[in-house]
Motif scaffolding. Structure first.
Motif, mmCIF file in Angstrom:
data_model
loop_
_atom_site.group_PDB
_atom_site.id
_atom_site.type_symbol
_atom_site.label_atom_id
_atom_site.label_comp_id
_atom_site.label_asym_id
_atom_site.label_seq_id
_atom_site.Cartn_x
_atom_site.Cartn_y
_atom_site.Cartn_z
ATOM 1 N N VAL A 44 -13.216 6.156 2.728
ATOM 2 C CA VAL A 44 -12.463 6.169 1.461
ATOM 3 C C VAL A 44 -11.789 7.529 1.269
ATOM 4 N N GLY A 45 -10.914 7.597 0.274
ATOM 5 C CA GLY A 45 -10.330 8.872 -0.125
ATOM 6 C C GLY A 45 -11.284 9.620 -1.059
ATOM 7 N N GLU A 46 -10.939 10.869 -1.303
ATOM 8 C CA GLU A 46 -11.786 11.751 -2.113
ATOM 9 C C GLU A 46 -12.076 11.169 -3.508
ATOM 10 N N ASP A 47 -11.102 10.427 -4.064
ATOM 11 C CA ASP A 47 -11.272 9.894 -5.419
ATOM 12 C C ASP A 47 -12.447 8.922 -5.541
ATOM 13 N N GLN A 48 -12.947 8.452 -4.399
ATOM 14 C CA GLN A 48 -14.045 7.486 -4.446
ATOM 15 C C GLN A 48 -15.418 8.131 -4.256
ATOM 16 N N PHE A 76 0.859 -1.183 0.000
ATOM 17 C CA PHE A 76 0.000 0.000 0.000
ATOM 18 C C PHE A 76 0.895 1.233 0.000
ATOM 19 N N HIS A 77 0.318 2.381 -0.342
ATOM 20 C CA HIS A 77 1.117 3.614 -0.312
ATOM 21 C C HIS A 77 0.557 4.577 0.729
ATOM 22 N N LEU A 78 1.300 5.646 0.914
ATOM 23 C CA LEU A 78 0.947 6.609 1.956
ATOM 24 C C LEU A 78 -0.425 7.234 1.709
ATOM 25 N N GLY A 79 -0.812 7.387 0.455
ATOM 26 C CA GLY A 79 -2.154 7.912 0.129
ATOM 27 C C GLY A 79 -3.232 6.959 0.599
ATOM 28 N N ASN A 80 -3.056 5.672 0.342
ATOM 29 C CA ASN A 80 -4.022 4.661 0.818
ATOM 30 C C ASN A 80 -4.133 4.725 2.334
ATOM 31 N N TYR A 81 -2.969 4.802 2.989
ATOM 32 C CA TYR A 81 -2.971 4.773 4.455
ATOM 33 C C TYR A 81 -3.652 6.012 5.044
ATOM 34 N N LYS A 84 -7.022 13.648 0.101
ATOM 35 C CA LYS A 84 -6.261 13.487 -1.136
ATOM 36 C C LYS A 84 -4.795 13.816 -0.852
ATOM 37 N N ILE A 85 -3.985 12.773 -0.815
ATOM 38 C CA ILE A 85 -2.547 12.953 -0.640
ATOM 39 C C ILE A 85 -1.960 13.029 -2.045
ATOM 40 N N PHE A 86 -1.044 13.970 -2.244
ATOM 41 C CA PHE A 86 -0.551 14.219 -3.604
ATOM 42 C C PHE A 86 0.779 13.521 -3.868
ATOM 43 N N SER A 112 -1.194 16.139 -8.747
ATOM 44 C CA SER A 112 -1.945 14.892 -8.995
ATOM 45 C C SER A 112 -1.942 14.044 -7.738
ATOM 46 N N LYS A 113 -2.960 13.193 -7.620
ATOM 47 C CA LYS A 113 -3.025 12.363 -6.410
ATOM 48 C C LYS A 113 -1.932 11.296 -6.442
ATOM 49 N N MET A 114 -1.439 10.966 -5.263
ATOM 50 C CA MET A 114 -0.484 9.871 -5.158
ATOM 51 C C MET A 114 -1.226 8.605 -5.582
ATOM 52 N N SER A 115 -0.644 7.864 -6.528
ATOM 53 C CA SER A 115 -1.363 6.732 -7.097
ATOM 54 C C SER A 115 -0.390 5.648 -7.529
ATOM 55 N N LYS A 116 -0.806 4.390 -7.292
ATOM 56 C CA LYS A 116 0.096 3.288 -7.632
ATOM 57 C C LYS A 116 0.376 3.223 -9.127
ATOM 58 N N SER A 117 -0.513 3.801 -9.960
ATOM 59 C CA SER A 117 -0.293 3.742 -11.407
ATOM 60 C C SER A 117 0.798 4.694 -11.886
ATOM 61 N N VAL A 118 1.183 5.654 -11.043
ATOM 62 C CA VAL A 118 2.242 6.600 -11.445
ATOM 63 C C VAL A 118 3.311 6.532 -10.350
HETATM 64 N N1 AQP Z 1 -3.628 9.743 -2.994
HETATM 65 C C1 AQP Z 1 -4.606 9.324 -2.201
HETATM 66 N N2 AQP Z 1 -5.026 10.119 -1.176
HETATM 67 C C2 AQP Z 1 -6.033 9.697 -0.350
HETATM 68 N N3 AQP Z 1 -6.646 8.497 -0.473
HETATM 69 C C3 AQP Z 1 -6.245 7.676 -1.467
HETATM 70 N N4 AQP Z 1 -6.634 6.446 -1.850
HETATM 71 C C4 AQP Z 1 -5.913 6.066 -2.929
HETATM 72 N N5 AQP Z 1 -5.042 7.032 -3.260
HETATM 73 C C5 AQP Z 1 -5.220 8.051 -2.377
HETATM 74 C C6 AQP Z 1 -7.663 5.652 -1.175
HETATM 75 O O1 AQP Z 1 -7.115 4.393 -0.859
HETATM 76 C C7 AQP Z 1 -8.172 3.423 -0.837
HETATM 77 C C8 AQP Z 1 -7.755 2.188 -1.551
HETATM 78 O O2 AQP Z 1 -7.455 2.452 -2.883
HETATM 79 P P1 AQP Z 1 -7.607 1.273 -3.926
HETATM 80 O O3 AQP Z 1 -6.651 0.217 -3.633
HETATM 81 O O4 AQP Z 1 -9.009 0.879 -4.013
HETATM 82 O O5 AQP Z 1 -7.188 1.785 -5.275
HETATM 83 P P2 AQP Z 1 -7.098 3.123 -5.961
HETATM 84 O O6 AQP Z 1 -8.011 4.178 -5.494
HETATM 85 O O7 AQP Z 1 -7.261 2.689 -7.331
HETATM 86 O O8 AQP Z 1 -5.595 3.451 -5.518
HETATM 87 P P3 AQP Z 1 -4.568 4.178 -6.393
HETATM 88 O O9 AQP Z 1 -3.212 3.997 -5.850
HETATM 89 O O10 AQP Z 1 -5.011 5.561 -6.580
HETATM 90 O O11 AQP Z 1 -4.594 3.359 -7.726
HETATM 91 P P4 AQP Z 1 -4.946 3.781 -9.182
HETATM 92 O O12 AQP Z 1 -3.734 4.420 -9.717
HETATM 93 O O13 AQP Z 1 -5.233 2.438 -9.791
HETATM 94 O O14 AQP Z 1 -6.112 4.701 -9.123
HETATM 95 C C9 AQP Z 1 -9.383 4.093 -1.452
HETATM 96 O O15 AQP Z 1 -10.280 4.424 -0.409
HETATM 97 C C10 AQP Z 1 -8.847 5.342 -2.075
HETATM 98 O O16 AQP Z 1 -9.775 6.397 -2.055
#
Ligand code: AQP
Length: 328
Positions: A145-149, A15-20, A184-186, A193-199
């Motif tokens: 969840v995070g904001e992206d959801q 997992f990454h710091l954004g997930n946590y 939303k952790i950047f 941009s949001k911290m994301s496993k795809s980047v």
């Molecule tokens: N950057 C973030 N800041 C805050 N919350 C975040 N989450 C993800 N990135 C951030 C939250 O983590 C939970 C689990 O995420 P996930 O495994 O369902 O996958 P995701 O949202 O697809 O995670 P990634 O890393 O952002 O992957 P991609 O690049 O595939 O989109 C969720 O509650 C999410 O909101």
């Protein structure tokens, strides 16, 4: 007690710091007040191409991280999504209730499909509908969840409402539980941009060598100014570091800004590297302990799915009856 449900993908292993900070920290805290159902969503993980061996290993690594971060399997049902077949079963019913245009409006699909290097599967398109089923099966009150959801949660509520009005009250309408400060952790290399496993460049992973994380933090992109202030519009990089620092230490951003008055970005980054290392080192040690006994880990997950199925099967039976399926 109110119910809570959330899930996380095992795709990346670590997992990454954004997930946590965005989600998992809240999962842990909500155990005190809620009946909790937490799952490793492996069905969602195959919406992009997977290596079966890696997926199997990463599912255990994910469960071990959740335990190490503080999910208590005595209090919460911790399980793997594919062990509870009701998720896929309700997912199908929900697909039949979703408009094509409605599903097409999901911005995360647009982002992910635009970035994808290989062919896009229909599963990636319908994944928010399966996610709605994940939540509705447990009649969850809250979904951390995070904001992206947020948009996916709106879809979940719309589908629940539609089902209820067509077939009679069946589902509770869930509320997102989004903690504003860390919603939303950047990305450290691109703090817009949001911290994301795809980047992966600007991502801090919980399971990487903390020295590597500290180095990433030291080389985080910040603006050319000198002053350490919280100003997300004009100083996105520094503001992101302050938010992370504050969340990991429990000290307020204002307090940190006062403390770093007269100091430079380098000092802030170096200290944050140390704060992160201190946080993550015991977590990594616990993950290693859980992974050293995979049979015990699997037992914990089997107990979790048993508890989850008790609730999920009740909801699914009601749904099947309401939509008009003949009792089996
Ligand atoms: N950057 C973030 N800041 C805050 N919350 C975040 N989450 C993800 N990135 C951030 C939250 O983590 C939970 C689990 O995420 P996930 O495994 O369902 O996958 P995701 O949202 O697809 O995670 P990634 O890393 O952002 O992957 P991609 O690049 O595939 O989109 C969720 O509650 C999410 O909101």
């Amino acid at each position: 007690r109110p119910r809570v449900l959330s899930g996380i993908q095992p795709t990346a292993g670590s997992f990454h710091l954004g997930n946590y900070l965005g989600a998992l920290r809240q999962w842990v805290a909500l155990q005190d007040t809620h009946e909790a159902f937490y799952c490793v969503v492996d069905l969602h993980a195959i919406t992009v191409e997977q290596d079966p061996k890696v997926l199997r290993a990463n599912t255990r690594v994910s469960a071990a991280q959740l335990l190490a971060l503080g999910i208590d399997p005595e209090r919460s049902a911790l399980f793997v999504q594919s062990h509870v077949p009701e998720h896929a079963q309700l997912g199908w019913v929900m697909q039949c209730l979703t408009g094509f245009g409605e599903a097409s409006r999901m911005t995360q699909f647009k982002d992910k499909s635009a970035r994808a290097e290989s062919a896009i599967g229909v599963g990636l398109f319908t994944y928010p509908i399966l996610q709605a089923a994940d939540i509705l099966l447990y009649q969850a009150h809250h979904v951390p969840v995070g904001e992206d959801q947020r948009q996916h949660l709106e879809l979940t509520r719309d589908l629940a409402q539609r089902f209820n009005s067509r077939f009679g009250k069946t589902f509770r309408l869930p509320e997102p539980h989004i903690v504003k400060d860390t919603a939303k952790i950047f990305d450290l290399q691109d703090p817009t941009s949001k911290m994301s496993k795809s980047v992966p460049a600007g991502v801090v992973e919980l399971l990487e060598d903390p020295k590597r994380s500290a180095k990433k933090i030291r080389s985080a992109v910040t603006d050319t100014g000198r002053e350490i202030v919280y100003d997300p519009e004009n100083k996105a990089g520094v503001s992101n570091l302050l938010v992370i620092y504050s969340a990991l230490t429990g000290r307020s951003v204002d307090e940190l800004v006062a403390d770093y008055d007269g100091k430079g970005y380098g000092d802030l980054k170096k200290d944050l590297g140390e704060v992160f290392t201190e946080f993550v080192t015991p977590v990594q040690a616990k993950v290693a302990e859980y992974l050293a006994d995979p049979a015990e880990l699997d037992k914990v997950l089997a107990r979790g799915s048993e508890r989850a199925r008790e609730v999920a099967s009740r909801t699914l039976a009601r749904v099947y009856e309401k939509v008009g399926f003949l009792a089996g």
